[in-house]
Design an enzyme around this catalytic site. Structure first.
Site, PDB file in Angstrom:
ATOM      1  CD  GLU A 101      -2.688  -1.215   2.573  1.00 64.82           C
ATOM      2  OE1 GLU A 101      -4.061  -1.754   2.055  1.00 64.82           O
ATOM      3  OE2 GLU A 101      -2.426  -1.016   3.189  1.00 64.82           O
ATOM      4  CB  CYS A 114       2.825   7.363   3.831  1.00 63.87           C
ATOM      5  SG  CYS A 114       2.854   6.035   5.197  1.00 63.87           S
ATOM      6  CB  CYS A 121       7.108  -5.970   8.853  1.00 67.67           C
ATOM      7  SG  CYS A 121       8.448  -5.184   9.426  1.00 67.67           S
ATOM      8  CB  CYS A 125       6.003  -3.799  15.939  1.00 63.76           C
ATOM      9  SG  CYS A 125       7.531  -3.559  15.560  1.00 63.76           S
ATOM     10  CB  CYS A 128       2.471  -2.853  13.566  1.00 68.72           C
ATOM     11  SG  CYS A 128       2.639  -2.318  11.960  1.00 68.72           S
ATOM     12  CB  CYS A 350       0.097   5.236  11.446  1.00 67.52           C
ATOM     13  SG  CYS A 350       1.120   6.669  10.754  1.00 67.52           S
TER      14      CYS A 350
HETATM   15  N1  SAH Z   1       9.277   0.181  10.740  1.00 68.83           N
HETATM   16  C1  SAH Z   1       9.554   1.165   9.935  1.00 68.83           C
HETATM   17  C2  SAH Z   1       8.385   2.439   9.148  1.00 68.83           C
HETATM   18  C3  SAH Z   1       6.735   1.525   9.043  1.00 68.83           C
HETATM   19  S1  SAH Z   1       5.754   2.117  10.454  1.00 68.83           S
HETATM   20  C4  SAH Z   1       8.703   2.050  11.389  1.00 68.83           C
HETATM   21  O1  SAH Z   1       8.513   1.132  12.390  1.00 68.83           O
HETATM   22  O2  SAH Z   1       9.470   3.214  12.399  1.00 68.83           O
HETATM   23  C5  SAH Z   1       5.377   4.150  10.964  1.00 68.83           C
HETATM   24  C6  SAH Z   1       5.152   4.659  11.790  1.00 68.83           C
HETATM   25  O3  SAH Z   1       3.747   3.864  12.158  1.00 68.83           O
HETATM   26  C7  SAH Z   1       6.100   4.049  13.202  1.00 68.83           C
HETATM   27  O4  SAH Z   1       6.234   5.271  13.433  1.00 68.83           O
HETATM   28  C8  SAH Z   1       5.238   2.735  13.313  1.00 68.83           C
HETATM   29  O5  SAH Z   1       5.375   2.708  14.671  1.00 68.83           O
HETATM   30  C9  SAH Z   1       3.813   3.461  13.708  1.00 68.83           C
HETATM   31  N2  SAH Z   1       2.683   2.763  13.504  1.00 68.83           N
HETATM   32  C10 SAH Z   1       2.221   1.657  13.420  1.00 68.83           C
HETATM   33  N3  SAH Z   1       1.384   1.003  13.813  1.00 68.83           N
HETATM   34  C11 SAH Z   1       0.366   2.099  14.189  1.00 68.83           C
HETATM   35  C12 SAH Z   1      -1.450   1.706  15.102  1.00 68.83           C
HETATM   36  N4  SAH Z   1      -1.857   1.107  15.191  1.00 68.83           N
HETATM   37  N5  SAH Z   1      -0.953   2.842  15.348  1.00 68.83           N
HETATM   38  C13 SAH Z   1      -0.769   3.951  14.930  1.00 68.83           C
HETATM   39  N6  SAH Z   1       0.758   4.618  14.572  1.00 68.83           N
HETATM   40  C14 SAH Z   1       1.159   2.882  14.196  1.00 68.83           C
END
Ligand code: SAH
Length: 375
Positions: A101, A114, A121, A125, A128, A350
């Site tokens: 996406e 973005c 990935c 985390c 996410c 995000c």
């Molecule tokens: N892997 C990289 C880039 C992708 S995530 C990283 O971790 O930075 C981009 C941003 O979205 C990151 O700050 C991530 O932590 C955040 N993010 C991921 N899942 C989210 C969620 N459920 N709610 C809000 N932000 C989220």
């Protein structure tokens, strides 16, 4: 050189991801003059050429040579959604056939794209959605640059009075950019190059969950902006939320970031991303720990209220809790913004990017058949 430049999934050179230097070496190998580099790059990035035959100011023999060994390949758009707030999300198809996406977020004169760096990935985390689907594949440099090229073209008709619709690029889509640096470094270079998209180094941001050796490599190869997904003020909690912290704890991460910011000079800062999850990391004690942790660290802080997705047990904090957390950081002198959630009606916020096909139920059924051993 030509052999080794072949990129994943294709036998032809993936020219959209070629930097100025890579073009110069390629032309040298082909026995051509370096001044062809600006000509070719302008055709690719300023004039949206889809075929070498369009490049009329380039000699026919060179065009023929290029057509034999190289290609102009963009990721294909498989689906598009528009949010009521103007955010747009595209489902795109990588050369590997996988879907990923890309999201565009308009905010006044600013337009942030973005982009994804990987399909899926590997980092998992806990908050996410992308991590939940696991790792599928790396995107090539051409596929990363190609997202910007496609977006500019698709957005242009909606913004007829603007020369450039995408003013900022963030590598915050699917994937961990620092686990795909062989493709991310050249892609970012093309985005920032005037022969590419001419976006300022301050407006191209690479975001990482904290892959320390990757940041070390960035120190030597780029001057783009850096964001880190911190999300917790101590190792115990961060180990839980961002498991890669077990390998590269907070102190190491901040030390290498400090080095990156110093290298850049010019008062450049690191963006610290901090998701606020109800009762997990949004309490007063967390704000106070964060204030201590980031003392003298050259940064600005982005607070992101957690965006829910199906299957998660985490909750978004109440607005007052977000405000209270922000106030503490601001009172301590930190430049702190709350990132407003955009495009939630189309699951474009995000952490909500999963590259899912429109027909999710079919995938679900297939998954059930596989787990039941009948597929
Ligand atoms: N892997 C990289 C880039 C992708 S995530 C990283 O971790 O930075 C981009 C941003 O979205 C990151 O700050 C991530 O932590 C955040 N993010 C991921 N899942 C989210 C969620 N459920 N709610 C809000 N932000 C989220």
């Amino acid at each position: 050189m030509i052999e080794s430049s072949h990129q994943q999934g294709s036998l032809r050179l993936d020219l959209l991801g070629y930097t100025r230097d890579q073009f110069e070496s390629l032309l040298l190998e082909l026995g051509e003059k370096p001044y062809r580099t600006p000509q070719i790059m302008k055709w690719l990035h300023h004039r949206d050429a889809v075929d070498f035959s369009q490049m009329t100011d380039i000699s026919k023999p060179l065009r023929t040579k290029l057509a034999a060994i190289a290609e102009i390949h963009e990721p294909e758009v498989a689906d598009e959604k528009r949010s009521t707030d103007g955010t747009r999300k595209w489902l795109m198809k990588a050369r590997s056939g996988s879907l990923f996406e890309m999201v565009f977020i308009p905010e006044g004169a600013r337009g942030t794209l973005c982009v994804s760096s990987q399909v899926g990935c590997a980092l998992d985390c806990s908050f996410c959605a992308t991590g939940k689907q696991g790792f599928n594949s790396n995107l090539t440099a051409g596929e990363i640059v190609g997202q910007l090229r496609v977006a500019q073209r698709l957005l242009a008709p909606d913004y007829p009075d603007r020369q450039r619709v995408v003013t900022n690029v963030v590598l915050m889509g699917m994937g961990e950019p620092l686990l795909n640096l062989d493709n991310v470094i050249p892609a970012v270079a093309v985005m920032m190059d005037d022969l590419g998209y001419g976006i300022s180094k301050r407006k191209v941001t690479i975001s990482t969950a904290g892959v320390v050796p990757g940041i070390q490599r960035l120190c030597e190869t780029t001057d783009a902006s850096l964001a880190i997904s911190l999300h917790a003020p101590n190792d115990e909690l961060r180990n839980e939320l961002v498991p890669i912290n077990r390998k590269y704890p907070i102190a190491e991460l901040l030390a290498i970031c400090r080095q990156y910011a110093n290298n850049l000079g010019e008062k450049r800062t690191i963006t610290v991303e901090y998701i606020l999850i109800d009762k997990v990391n949004d309490q007063a004690e967390h704000a106070l720990q964060l204030i201590e942790l980031l003392r003298d660290f050259p940064c600005k802080i982005n607070l992101i209220p957690f965006n829910p997705f199906p299957g998660t047990t985490y909750k978004t904090p109440k607005r007052q809790a977000v405000r209270a957390f922000q106030d503490k950081l601001v009172d301590a002198g930190y430049a702190t913004m709350v990132r407003t959630t955009r495009g939630q009606d189309i699951q474009a916020a995000c952490g909500q990017l999963v590259g899912e096909v429109a027909d999710r139920t079919r995938r679900q059924e297939r998954y059930q058949r596989i787990t039941a051993g009948v597929a």
